[in-house]
Design a protein around this motif. Structure first.
Motif, PDB file in Angstrom:
ATOM      1  N   GLY A 187       0.657  -1.118   0.031  1.00  0.00           N
ATOM      2  CA  GLY A 187      -0.001   0.025   0.080  1.00  0.00           C
ATOM      3  C   GLY A 187       0.824   1.268  -0.005  1.00  0.00           C
ATOM      4  O   GLY A 187       0.218   2.455   0.068  1.00  0.00           O
ATOM      5  N   ASP A 188       1.980   1.255  -0.145  1.00  0.00           N
ATOM      6  CA  ASP A 188       3.101   2.170   0.065  1.00  0.00           C
ATOM      7  C   ASP A 188       3.894   2.459  -1.034  1.00  0.00           C
ATOM      8  O   ASP A 188       4.976   1.679  -1.188  1.00  0.00           O
ATOM      9  N   ILE A 189       3.659   3.217  -1.992  1.00  0.00           N
ATOM     10  CA  ILE A 189       4.249   3.233  -3.223  1.00  0.00           C
ATOM     11  C   ILE A 189       5.861   3.636  -3.255  1.00  0.00           C
ATOM     12  O   ILE A 189       6.838   3.185  -3.890  1.00  0.00           O
ATOM     13  N   ALA A 190       6.093   4.484  -1.920  1.00  0.00           N
ATOM     14  CA  ALA A 190       7.327   4.980  -1.763  1.00  0.00           C
ATOM     15  C   ALA A 190       8.345   3.919  -1.219  1.00  0.00           C
ATOM     16  O   ALA A 190       9.378   3.739  -1.760  1.00  0.00           O
ATOM     17  N   ASN A 220      11.981   1.230 -17.570  1.00  0.00           N
ATOM     18  CA  ASN A 220      10.286   1.294 -18.016  1.00  0.00           C
ATOM     19  C   ASN A 220       9.779   1.102 -16.625  1.00  0.00           C
ATOM     20  O   ASN A 220      10.152   0.172 -15.776  1.00  0.00           O
ATOM     21  N   ILE A 221       8.711   1.949 -16.477  1.00  0.00           N
ATOM     22  CA  ILE A 221       8.124   1.868 -15.058  1.00  0.00           C
ATOM     23  C   ILE A 221       6.595   1.576 -15.322  1.00  0.00           C
ATOM     24  O   ILE A 221       5.901   2.387 -16.117  1.00  0.00           O
ATOM     25  N   TYR A 222       6.205   0.778 -14.665  1.00  0.00           N
ATOM     26  CA  TYR A 222       4.697   0.401 -14.738  1.00  0.00           C
ATOM     27  C   TYR A 222       4.079   0.665 -13.330  1.00  0.00           C
ATOM     28  O   TYR A 222       4.541   0.005 -12.222  1.00  0.00           O
ATOM     29  N   ILE A 223       3.068   1.387 -13.428  1.00  0.00           N
ATOM     30  CA  ILE A 223       2.548   1.849 -12.132  1.00  0.00           C
ATOM     31  C   ILE A 223       0.856   1.597 -12.143  1.00  0.00           C
ATOM     32  O   ILE A 223       0.350   1.724 -13.265  1.00  0.00           O
ATOM     33  N   THR A 224       0.419   1.065 -11.079  1.00  0.00           N
ATOM     34  CA  THR A 224      -1.014   0.619 -11.037  1.00  0.00           C
ATOM     35  C   THR A 224      -1.750   1.970 -10.894  1.00  0.00           C
ATOM     36  O   THR A 224      -1.181   3.066 -10.421  1.00  0.00           O
ATOM     37  N   GLN A 225      -2.870   2.001 -11.807  1.00  0.00           N
ATOM     38  CA  GLN A 225      -3.772   3.222 -11.699  1.00  0.00           C
ATOM     39  C   GLN A 225      -4.055   3.739 -10.200  1.00  0.00           C
ATOM     40  O   GLN A 225      -4.466   2.854  -9.509  1.00  0.00           O
ATOM     41  N   GLY A 226      -4.096   4.928 -10.181  1.00  0.00           N
ATOM     42  CA  GLY A 226      -4.424   5.565  -8.738  1.00  0.00           C
ATOM     43  C   GLY A 226      -3.179   5.944  -7.873  1.00  0.00           C
ATOM     44  O   GLY A 226      -3.465   6.356  -6.833  1.00  0.00           O
ATOM     45  N   GLN A 227      -2.261   5.380  -8.237  1.00  0.00           N
ATOM     46  CA  GLN A 227      -0.914   5.658  -7.486  1.00  0.00           C
ATOM     47  C   GLN A 227      -0.366   7.263  -7.999  1.00  0.00           C
ATOM     48  O   GLN A 227      -0.578   7.435  -8.727  1.00  0.00           O
ATOM     49  N   SER A 254      -3.770  -1.321 -15.302  1.00  0.00           N
ATOM     50  CA  SER A 254      -4.885  -1.792 -14.521  1.00  0.00           C
ATOM     51  C   SER A 254      -4.319  -2.794 -13.042  1.00  0.00           C
ATOM     52  O   SER A 254      -4.997  -2.635 -12.269  1.00  0.00           O
ATOM     53  N   GLY A 255      -3.151  -3.193 -13.374  1.00  0.00           N
ATOM     54  CA  GLY A 255      -3.023  -4.145 -12.203  1.00  0.00           C
ATOM     55  C   GLY A 255      -1.712  -4.899 -12.422  1.00  0.00           C
ATOM     56  O   GLY A 255      -1.139  -4.973 -13.666  1.00  0.00           O
ATOM     57  N   MET A 256      -1.087  -5.582 -11.439  1.00  0.00           N
ATOM     58  CA  MET A 256       0.203  -6.383 -11.574  1.00  0.00           C
ATOM     59  C   MET A 256      -0.294  -7.958 -11.267  1.00  0.00           C
ATOM     60  O   MET A 256      -1.353  -8.370 -10.906  1.00  0.00           O
ATOM     61  N   TYR A 302       1.485  -5.490  -5.427  1.00  0.00           N
ATOM     62  CA  TYR A 302       2.346  -4.439  -6.109  1.00  0.00           C
ATOM     63  C   TYR A 302       1.737  -3.568  -6.580  1.00  0.00           C
ATOM     64  O   TYR A 302       0.852  -3.588  -7.398  1.00  0.00           O
ATOM     65  N   LEU A 303       2.439  -2.673  -6.339  1.00  0.00           N
ATOM     66  CA  LEU A 303       1.905  -1.016  -6.831  1.00  0.00           C
ATOM     67  C   LEU A 303       2.758  -0.706  -8.076  1.00  0.00           C
ATOM     68  O   LEU A 303       2.345   0.107  -8.977  1.00  0.00           O
ATOM     69  N   LEU A 304       3.693  -1.272  -8.351  1.00  0.00           N
ATOM     70  CA  LEU A 304       4.668  -0.783  -9.434  1.00  0.00           C
ATOM     71  C   LEU A 304       5.891  -1.805  -9.786  1.00  0.00           C
ATOM     72  O   LEU A 304       5.816  -2.636  -8.984  1.00  0.00           O
ATOM     73  N   GLU A 305       6.252  -1.855 -11.030  1.00  0.00           N
ATOM     74  CA  GLU A 305       7.402  -2.788 -11.668  1.00  0.00           C
ATOM     75  C   GLU A 305       8.276  -1.744 -12.412  1.00  0.00           C
ATOM     76  O   GLU A 305       7.736  -1.104 -13.036  1.00  0.00           O
ATOM     77  N   VAL A 306       9.720  -2.210 -12.149  1.00  0.00           N
ATOM     78  CA  VAL A 306      10.588  -1.410 -12.966  1.00  0.00           C
ATOM     79  C   VAL A 306      11.541  -2.284 -13.727  1.00  0.00           C
ATOM     80  O   VAL A 306      12.038  -3.266 -12.921  1.00  0.00           O
ATOM     81  N   GLU A 307      11.816  -1.870 -14.904  1.00  0.00           N
ATOM     82  CA  GLU A 307      12.682  -2.521 -15.819  1.00  0.00           C
ATOM     83  C   GLU A 307      13.954  -1.807 -16.012  1.00  0.00           C
ATOM     84  O   GLU A 307      13.489  -0.440 -16.128  1.00  0.00           O
ATOM     85  N   ALA A 308      15.159  -1.986 -16.071  1.00  0.00           N
ATOM     86  CA  ALA A 308      16.180  -1.120 -16.346  1.00  0.00           C
ATOM     87  C   ALA A 308      17.113  -1.849 -17.485  1.00  0.00           C
ATOM     88  O   ALA A 308      17.277  -2.977 -17.560  1.00  0.00           O
TER      89      ALA A 308
END
Length: 133
Positions: free
Chosen positions: A48-51, A79-86, A114-116, A121-127
């Motif tokens: 529940g905490d994106i930070a 590439n950053i994928y963030i769930t809506q509402g964050q 829309s979701g993971m 999970y609130l986000l996912e990051v590729e590098a």
């Protein structure tokens, strides 16, 4: 070997990301698969905490980079994928501890989804990173 970060005239300039990156010569490209807020024990961190989740993701990326003889300064694309509402700003602020005020920030693509695969999970990051050899 050369890596060039370019912000051409006629395109927006940002301290947080570059518009174009080129690499040439001898080097190693490192692709880091999508990272979630999971620690080495497989536990989800910061529900529940994106930070807090961004912090764990950046730690994971740091471990992956170090294993390849690289660091955050070598990242050329994220590439950053963030769930809506964050609030993307909270995630960005948390990532700056790792990315810092890099004179050559990476290219960044951020998408709201829309979701993971796991609802915690609130986000996912590729590098992608590049290291001169």
């Amino acid at each position: 070997m050369a890596t060039q970060f370019i912000n051409p005239d006629g395109m927006m300039k940002s301290p947080a990301f570059s518009q174009v990156v080129t690499t040439s010569g001898n080097g190693k490209t490192i692709y880091i698969g999508g990272q979630n807020a999971v620690n080495e024990k497989g536990e989800t961190i910061g529900k529940g905490d994106i930070a807090a989740q961004t912090e764990q993701i950046m730690k994971n990326i740091g471990v992956a980079l170090e294993a390849c003889g690289a660091g955050f300064k070598d990242i050329i694309k994220m590439n950053i994928y963030i769930t809506q509402g964050q609030d993307i700003r909270k995630g960005f602020e948390a990532s700056q501890k790792y990315l810092g005020s890099n004179a050559n920030p990476p290219i960044v693509t951020a998408l709201f989804v829309s979701g993971m695969g796991n609802p915690d999970y609130l986000l996912e990051v590729e590098a992608v990173a590049f290291v001169n050899e």
